[in-house]
Write an enzyme that holds these catalytic residues in place. Sequence first.
Site, PDB file in Angstrom:
ATOM      1  N   GLY A  52       0.787  -1.236   0.000  1.00 37.36           N
ATOM      2  CA  GLY A  52       0.000   0.000   0.000  1.00 37.36           C
ATOM      3  C   GLY A  52       0.819   1.285   0.000  1.00 37.36           C
ATOM      4  O   GLY A  52       1.726   1.469  -0.821  1.00 37.36           O
ATOM      5  N   ASP A  99       7.950  -7.732  13.765  1.00 38.30           N
ATOM      6  CA  ASP A  99       6.639  -7.238  14.185  1.00 38.30           C
ATOM      7  C   ASP A  99       6.892  -6.022  15.069  1.00 38.30           C
ATOM      8  O   ASP A  99       7.675  -6.120  16.026  1.00 38.30           O
ATOM      9  CB  ASP A  99       5.909  -8.341  14.967  1.00 38.30           C
ATOM     10  CG  ASP A  99       4.451  -7.985  15.241  1.00 38.30           C
ATOM     11  OD1 ASP A  99       4.167  -6.807  15.553  1.00 38.30           O
ATOM     12  OD2 ASP A  99       3.599  -8.892  15.139  1.00 38.30           O
ATOM     13  N   SER A 176      -0.619   9.095  10.127  1.00 41.10           N
ATOM     14  CA  SER A 176      -1.900   9.110  10.827  1.00 41.10           C
ATOM     15  C   SER A 176      -2.984   8.795   9.805  1.00 41.10           C
ATOM     16  O   SER A 176      -2.819   7.894   8.973  1.00 41.10           O
ATOM     17  CB  SER A 176      -2.107  10.463  11.518  1.00 41.10           C
ATOM     18  OG  SER A 176      -3.323  10.475  12.220  1.00 41.10           O
ATOM     19  N   TYR A 190      -9.610   2.762  16.182  1.00 40.80           N
ATOM     20  CA  TYR A 190      -8.679   3.223  15.143  1.00 40.80           C
ATOM     21  C   TYR A 190      -8.396   4.713  15.308  1.00 40.80           C
ATOM     22  O   TYR A 190      -7.235   5.147  15.322  1.00 40.80           O
ATOM     23  CB  TYR A 190      -9.267   2.924  13.764  1.00 40.80           C
ATOM     24  CG  TYR A 190      -8.385   3.365  12.620  1.00 40.80           C
ATOM     25  CD1 TYR A 190      -7.162   2.749  12.366  1.00 40.80           C
ATOM     26  CD2 TYR A 190      -8.766   4.416  11.786  1.00 40.80           C
ATOM     27  CE1 TYR A 190      -6.358   3.160  11.308  1.00 40.80           C
ATOM     28  CE2 TYR A 190      -7.977   4.825  10.727  1.00 40.80           C
ATOM     29  CZ  TYR A 190      -6.772   4.191  10.494  1.00 40.80           C
ATOM     30  OH  TYR A 190      -5.978   4.596   9.445  1.00 40.80           O
ATOM     31  N   LYS A 194      -4.904   6.751  16.222  1.00 45.81           N
ATOM     32  CA  LYS A 194      -4.327   7.741  15.303  1.00 45.81           C
ATOM     33  C   LYS A 194      -4.296   9.142  15.913  1.00 45.81           C
ATOM     34  O   LYS A 194      -3.349   9.896  15.678  1.00 45.81           O
ATOM     35  CB  LYS A 194      -5.101   7.742  13.979  1.00 45.81           C
ATOM     36  CG  LYS A 194      -4.938   6.456  13.166  1.00 45.81           C
ATOM     37  CD  LYS A 194      -3.483   6.245  12.732  1.00 45.81           C
ATOM     38  CE  LYS A 194      -3.334   5.107  11.731  1.00 45.81           C
ATOM     39  NZ  LYS A 194      -1.936   4.877  11.331  1.00 45.81           N
TER      40      LYS A 194
END
Length: 328
Positions: A52, A99, A176, A190, A194
């Site tokens: 992405g 990770d 963010s 979420y 952020k």
Amino acid sequence: MADASFAYLSFLLLLLLPPLALLLILYLIVRPRPVRVPIKNRHVFITGGSSGIGLALARRAASEGARVSILARSLSKLEEARESIRLATGIDVAVFAADVRDYGAVRKAVEEAGPIDVLIVNQGVFVPQEIEKQEMDEVRFMVDINLIGSFHVIKAALPGMKDRGNRGPGSIALMSSQGGQVGIYGYTAYSASKFALRGLAESLQQELISQDIHVSLIFPPDTDTPGLAEENKKRPQLTSIIAASSGAMKADVVAKKALNGIKSGSFVIPCNFEGLLLSIATAGLSPQRSFLMAFVEVVAAGPIRFLALFFHWDWYGKIEKWHAQQKQ
Ligand SMILES: NC(=O)C1=CN([C@@H]2O[C@H](COP(=O)(O)OP(=O)(O)OC[C@H]3O[C@@H](n4cnc5c(N)ncnc54)[C@H](OP(=O)(O)O)[C@@H]3O)[C@@H](O)[C@H]2O)C=CC1
Ligand SMILES: CCCCCCCCCCCCCCCC(=O)[C@@H](N)CO
């Protein structure tokens, strides 16, 4: 005749005086001072760089002549990413499988990669759900990777970044989301993870300014990525309806905006027009290095707040309508 044009000119001057004075004051006071962070021939380390937005950032940084390292969990996805970057740019990036929840593993990877000039903390997970339906392990998953993971990455990278010698200004950029500027239905965990990055970033900038390290916060809207495709499978309808208030973007365009923002040392980096409005609406006490943007923020604060209230009028209307339809 001459008198009339003199009066006209004086009137114009008088009208222009307040904004010009404001511009001058802002030019003199904005802190931190503007800075340029070069990318070419520097070490850019990107977490979540195998997919992405992170992958698009890695490809772009490599094509601009940076030495690029990417970190993510899955080694096979990392290797695929390395191959695709090599195909697109002819350049090899270094890959590190770790990770971000495992501090020891992150430290080991960062040590192996060598001192970082530009750190892009981009890894992130998103599982939208109403809090009533969301299990606590999913809440923890997002907070652990998006927030605590970012602490791990920054703490691991800082010692090496401080020893940059005279290699020029350093940068730490945090990914963010527009969901980190305004809370959205379905994003309690979420958005919380952020929003938290903003507090982290504002404090961090004060701590690192004397070391010539500059902090950026990137705020993309919905972006076409493998992550979003996964998210869309379970997204509550209302999350999509409200998130649609901001246009969707391609990962490569977000990466371009982000990298340009990092290079120009911007603290807040919006990615589209709605994002620009959001960043003015939520300027708060974030640093602003550009006196022109500071000018826009000062002048537009009231009108943008007015506009924001219309967005809420729209959103709460849609929520009400959605519930009315469910009852039928
Ligand atoms: N796409 C969107 O609509 C938007 C995304 N964002 C933010 O942008 C960032 C990137 O999102 P996007 O590109 O869509 O996501 P993707 O899911 O496409 O990619 C996420 C990347 O993060 C890595 N990653 C995930 N968990 C971990 C972990 N625990 N440790 C190390 N690496 C990890 C993944 O690799 P692996 O799974 O192998 O670990 C992958 O490289 C995120 O922070 C996201 O919140 C912000 C606004 C909009
Ligand atoms: C003056 C006011 C201007 C207002 C404009 C408001 C637009 C708000 C839209 C918010 C969209 C949030 C998308 C989050 C994307 C994301 O992070 C997920 N895809 C998970 O990755």
